[in-house]
Scaffold this motif. Structure first.
Motif, mmCIF file in Angstrom:
data_model
loop_
_atom_site.group_PDB
_atom_site.id
_atom_site.type_symbol
_atom_site.label_atom_id
_atom_site.label_comp_id
_atom_site.label_asym_id
_atom_site.label_seq_id
_atom_site.Cartn_x
_atom_site.Cartn_y
_atom_site.Cartn_z
ATOM 1 N N GLY A 17 0.815 -1.214 0.000
ATOM 2 C CA GLY A 17 0.000 0.000 0.000
ATOM 3 C C GLY A 17 0.847 1.263 0.000
ATOM 4 O O GLY A 17 0.557 2.214 -0.726
ATOM 5 N N SER A 19 3.958 1.553 -1.088
ATOM 6 C CA SER A 19 4.662 1.691 -2.364
ATOM 7 C C SER A 19 3.736 2.236 -3.443
ATOM 8 O O SER A 19 4.150 3.024 -4.293
ATOM 9 C CB SER A 19 5.272 0.355 -2.805
ATOM 10 O OG SER A 19 4.282 -0.557 -3.223
ATOM 11 N N PHE A 20 2.458 1.841 -3.399
ATOM 12 C CA PHE A 20 1.483 2.354 -4.364
ATOM 13 C C PHE A 20 1.254 3.850 -4.156
ATOM 14 O O PHE A 20 1.214 4.625 -5.110
ATOM 15 C CB PHE A 20 0.176 1.571 -4.238
ATOM 16 C CG PHE A 20 -0.839 1.875 -5.303
ATOM 17 C CD1 PHE A 20 -0.492 1.926 -6.641
ATOM 18 C CD2 PHE A 20 -2.165 2.095 -4.971
ATOM 19 C CE1 PHE A 20 -1.433 2.196 -7.632
ATOM 20 C CE2 PHE A 20 -3.112 2.358 -5.938
ATOM 21 C CZ PHE A 20 -2.749 2.415 -7.271
ATOM 22 N N LEU A 21 1.137 4.258 -2.897
ATOM 23 C CA LEU A 21 0.939 5.673 -2.611
ATOM 24 C C LEU A 21 2.161 6.505 -2.996
ATOM 25 O O LEU A 21 2.014 7.620 -3.513
ATOM 26 C CB LEU A 21 0.613 5.866 -1.128
ATOM 27 C CG LEU A 21 -0.743 5.323 -0.683
ATOM 28 C CD1 LEU A 21 -0.895 5.463 0.832
ATOM 29 C CD2 LEU A 21 -1.876 6.022 -1.405
ATOM 30 N N LEU A 24 2.058 6.812 -6.799
ATOM 31 C CA LEU A 24 1.047 7.764 -7.265
ATOM 32 C C LEU A 24 1.302 9.192 -6.786
ATOM 33 O O LEU A 24 1.089 10.144 -7.540
ATOM 34 C CB LEU A 24 -0.343 7.334 -6.775
ATOM 35 C CG LEU A 24 -0.925 6.071 -7.374
ATOM 36 C CD1 LEU A 24 -2.270 5.767 -6.738
ATOM 37 C CD2 LEU A 24 -1.057 6.170 -8.868
ATOM 38 N N GLY A 25 1.734 9.336 -5.548
ATOM 39 C CA GLY A 25 1.835 10.662 -4.955
ATOM 40 C C GLY A 25 3.156 11.377 -5.123
ATOM 41 O O GLY A 25 3.217 12.600 -5.040
ATOM 42 N N HIS A 47 7.350 -1.430 -6.451
ATOM 43 C CA HIS A 47 5.920 -1.678 -6.267
ATOM 44 C C HIS A 47 5.489 -2.966 -6.977
ATOM 45 O O HIS A 47 4.701 -3.742 -6.422
ATOM 46 C CB HIS A 47 5.087 -0.502 -6.774
ATOM 47 C CG HIS A 47 3.627 -0.779 -6.771
ATOM 48 N ND1 HIS A 47 2.905 -0.933 -5.607
ATOM 49 C CD2 HIS A 47 2.754 -0.969 -7.788
ATOM 50 C CE1 HIS A 47 1.648 -1.201 -5.909
ATOM 51 N NE2 HIS A 47 1.535 -1.227 -7.225
ATOM 52 N N LEU A 81 -6.614 0.060 -5.330
ATOM 53 C CA LEU A 81 -7.186 1.293 -4.803
ATOM 54 C C LEU A 81 -6.205 1.957 -3.836
ATOM 55 O O LEU A 81 -5.644 1.280 -2.972
ATOM 56 C CB LEU A 81 -8.490 0.984 -4.054
ATOM 57 C CG LEU A 81 -9.585 0.301 -4.866
ATOM 58 C CD1 LEU A 81 -10.723 -0.111 -3.951
ATOM 59 C CD2 LEU A 81 -10.076 1.207 -5.976
ATOM 60 N N PRO A 82 -6.023 3.272 -3.964
ATOM 61 C CA PRO A 82 -5.191 3.943 -2.973
ATOM 62 C C PRO A 82 -5.776 3.719 -1.575
ATOM 63 O O PRO A 82 -6.990 3.825 -1.385
ATOM 64 C CB PRO A 82 -5.275 5.419 -3.377
ATOM 65 C CG PRO A 82 -5.638 5.390 -4.825
ATOM 66 C CD PRO A 82 -6.503 4.177 -5.004
ATOM 67 N N PHE A 83 -4.951 3.375 -0.655
ATOM 68 C CA PHE A 83 -5.327 3.075 0.735
ATOM 69 C C PHE A 83 -6.091 1.764 0.875
ATOM 70 O O PHE A 83 -6.481 1.398 1.976
ATOM 71 C CB PHE A 83 -6.130 4.222 1.381
ATOM 72 C CG PHE A 83 -5.400 5.528 1.399
ATOM 73 C CD1 PHE A 83 -4.408 5.759 2.341
ATOM 74 C CD2 PHE A 83 -5.681 6.520 0.475
ATOM 75 C CE1 PHE A 83 -3.720 6.964 2.358
ATOM 76 C CE2 PHE A 83 -4.994 7.721 0.479
ATOM 77 C CZ PHE A 83 -4.005 7.939 1.425
#
Length: 96
Positions: A17, A19-21, A24-25, A47, A81-83
């Motif tokens: 989670g 690594s995904f954020l 994206l961020g 990721h 999905l983020p988070f």
């Protein structure tokens, strides 16, 4: 043994989670706003590795804890999905 697998799954969920954020961020804005594609290359590779480990962890959890297909599908969907992994982990923790 189940508790150690559960702890392992929790850590993998958090790492995937996060690594995904980060992808994206931080990495995507660096790529498109500051013309720095290296950030996506590095973060995307990390990721991707963590995503693969997360999917393996879902399979292990599904076998050990006899997850229904709906739970498995929800866990896989959470990765997109983020988070999402954080929400899934909170629900699993609430269920005990």
């Amino acid at each position: 043994m189940k508790q150690s697998v559960r702890t392992w799954f929790r850590w993998i969920s958090y790492l995937e989670g996060a690594s995904f954020l980060i992808l994206l961020g931080i990495a995507m804005p660096l790529k498109y706003m500051f013309d720095s594609p290296e950030a996506v290359t590095v973060t995307g590779g990390i990721h991707g590795f963590l995503f693969t480990i997360y999917l393996i962890a879902i399979v292990v959890m599904a076998i050990l804890f006899r997850w229904k297909i709906v739970r498995i599908a929800g866990a896989v969907l959470a990765a997109f999905l983020p988070f999402g992994p954080f929400v899934l982990e909170r629900r699993l923790k609430a269920e005990g």
